[in-house]
Design a protein around this motif. Structure first.
Motif: not given
Ligand code: ADP
Ligand code: MG
Length: 584
Positions: A291-302, A284-289, A305-316
């Protein structure tokens, strides 16, 4: 003179960062590198995520290494496997032109034997997560006697995750260190305590305001009724067609449910949660990194350590309970000089939280209306038209078809073609939003629905998702498990946690209260996950002991009821393991 050279870095390192395209040092690098190069000064660096902390400690560390001495000279401790790999990866790039400096990542969830073997080959810099490191120390598989430099990266995160005892242990076991470098985005009292206990007159550098948000981030919030949360989220996504974002939820159940609904509705989204195997997660992370995946949904714990450049939006999807978590969430966007937007969907009761957030991160939040159905359609429409106009037609042999096309459309006007194209793309949209209601909650009064304060929006509460974690012991959604491992086995709460989670590939969120004694531990776990946990742990061997895990007797009687006997201890058995699986 190159600006990195001016900080005192050697030619090989300067070449490496130049290869990486770094033109000039970031602020934290500028302030940290000259101090750290001395090798003898304790250091505290406070800076937001995305400010280049890895190079700030990594570059001087590499320069200080004596390549001829093949034993660990530097230790970097960080909260997660993901971050551990990322730092290792970065350091490998930094050493591109430096001969003979070796790094090794050690983290849970991967073969410890392999890591032990690699360590034996003689490495200079060890990058580690706390649990695995302690395991290695206890197995005497790593020699920390000659470690001169200890780096604590994302110290606040490590403490948030309960690694306090483990950090103490590591610092106590690196008695010959000459300096300790601590990096953190925030400075809660627990981090302060570490510096007081283990550092000597550290030089402290703060980049930006302490606890301050990244100035490149635009903070917006939306006030909606709880039952409209999902619909509001959908609208925000629809209103930002080019979005590349991460959505945060408070519970794993929310992450999964929202993900399922959005995926069903055709959105390009995946959820990160503890039920994924490491392999699935990496995928999943490789796809997201990529940019073959547009959105990732996660809890804080999950998402740690995710560090991806170019994120346009964080949605709470919901505001976090802990305000510092907000800084971490929003820090996923607006990195490396780019701008980003952090959107928070709030309930009217939560607006007071916005006030305290504003104070804490010293930035203004903008109250924005949830776009109307019409707004969304218009936005999508123009986005589509832009895309249409930007479509590259130079690569295909479209000319061949042109005559046929012209003939086919000979009697159709340009207007009509455009309308049809639009209809093809937009009918579903227009239909969906035809009678869309106004989701904004502008009267701050309370109606009855509101009073229920169903933070889970329009989802039916499920046992596992809607409980109060703190009052967990009385909660029927939990099962209490007994394990015949305890402090005598060398565990601390945090290392124990990491151990059972790594072994079972479960997420920290399934756990409730943990009671650790010398010989045994009781763990509360989401009933739905309990059999998976038992299956993963029961019957294994740890330090030549058969590990027993089973449901504790007596429902939720707490083992802390002193004098009533050891509750679940009656179930303790040392019989032969059902299956002789081994940890090693
Ligand atoms: P932090 O640890 O502070 O969150 P990182 O060290 O992960 O930040 O760096 C964030 C991003 O910025 C990375 O992609 C990194 O390659 C890039 N970066 C770091 N330093 C520089 C620099 N001096 N110039 C350009 N990019 C940089
Ligand atoms: Mg970092």
């Amino acid at each position: 003179m190159n600006a990195f050279e001016a900080l005192g870095l050697n030619e090989q390192l300067v070449q490496a960062v130049t290869d990486l395209g770094f033109e000039k040092p970031s602020e934290i690098q500028e302030k940290a590198i000259p101090v750290l190069l001395s090798g003898t000064t304790d250091f505290i660096g406070l800076a937001q995520t995305g400010t280049g902390k890895t190079a700030a400690f990594g570059l001087p560390l590499i320069q200080l290494i004596d390549a001829a001495q093949r034993h660990p000279q530097a230790l970097i401790v960080c909260p997660t496997r993901e971050l551990c790999l990322q730092i290792t990866n970065d350091l490998e790039k930094f050493t591109k032109h430096t001969k003979g400096v070796y790094t090794e990542a050690v983290y849970g969830g991967a073969s410890i034997m392999m890591q032990i073997r690699n360590l034996k080959r003689g490495v200079h810099i060890v990058i580690a997560t706390p649990g695995r490191l302690i395991d290695l120390i206890e197995r005497k598989a790593i020699d920390l006697q000659k470690v001169k430099y200890v780096v604590l990266d994302e110290a606040d995160e490590m403490l948030n995750m309960g690694f306090r005892d483990d950090i103490d242990f590591v610092l106590k076991n690196t008695i010959n260190r000459e300096s300790t470098w601590l990096f953190s985005a925030t400075m809660p009292p627990e981090v302060r305590a570490i510096s007081r206990n283990y550092m000597e007159t550290p030089k402290e550098v703060t980049v930006g305001k302490k606890n301050s948000g990244n100035a490149n981030i635009d903070h917006q919030f939306f006030v909606v009724q709880a039952q409209h949360r999902y619909e509001a989220l959908k609208r925000l996504i629809d209103f930002n067609p080019g979005i590349y974002g991460i959505i945060f939820t408070r519970t794993k159940a929310d992450a999964q449910e929202v993900c399922e609904r959005l995926a069903k509705a055709g959105y390009d989204i995946e959820a990160l949660h503890g039920d994924l195997t490491q392999q699935q997660r990496d995928k999943v992370m490789a796809r997201f990194r990529a940019k073959n995946l547009q959105l990732l949904i996660a809890t804080d714990v999950a998402a740690r350590g995710i560090d991806v450049d170019g994120i346009t939006h964080v949605i709470n999807f919901e505001l976090p309970d802990d305000m510092e978590v907000y800084t971490h969430r929003s820090g996923r966007t607006g990195r490396a000089g780019k701008t980003g937007i952090c959107l928070s969907i709030c309930h009217s009761r939560e607006t007071f939280k916005i006030k305290s957030l504003e104070r804490m991160i010293n930035a203004q939040f903008h109250k924005v209306d949830i776009p109307s159905g019409k707004d969304v359609c218009r936005k999508q429409f123009f986005h589509f038209m832009d895309k249409l106009m930007q479509t590259d037609v130079s690569n295909g042999d479209y000319e061949t078809y042109l005559p046929d096309l012209m003939e086919k459309f000979a009697n159709v006007s340009k207007e009509e073609v455009l309308q049809r194209v639009a209809a093809l793309e937009f009918n579903h949209f227009l239909k969906y939003y035809e009678n869309a209601e106004d989701l904004n909650r502008n009267d701050f009064g309370r109606d009855r629905k509101d009073r229920r304060d169903n933070i889970r929006g329009d989802f039916k509460p499920t046992e596992s998702g809607n409980r109060d974690r703190r009052g967990s012991s009385r909660n029927s959604g939990y099962t209490r498990l007994f394990i015949n491992l305890g402090t005598k086995d060398g565990f601390y709460k945090a290392s124990f946690l990491q151990f059972i989670l790594d072994e079972s590939s479960l997420n920290k969120e399934v756990l409730g209260k943990i009671d650790m004694r010398e010989m045994n531990t009781w763990v509360e776990i989401d009933s739905a996950a309990s059999s998976k946990m038992i299956k993963a742990i029961d019957g294994k061997r740890y330090n030549n002991r058969v590990v027993r895990m089973n449901e504790a007797d007596g429902g939720f009687k707490r083992p802390t009821d002193e004098g009533r006997g050891e509750g679940g201890a009656r179930k303790r058995t040392y019989g032969p393991p059902k299956e002789r699986r081994s940890f090693r």
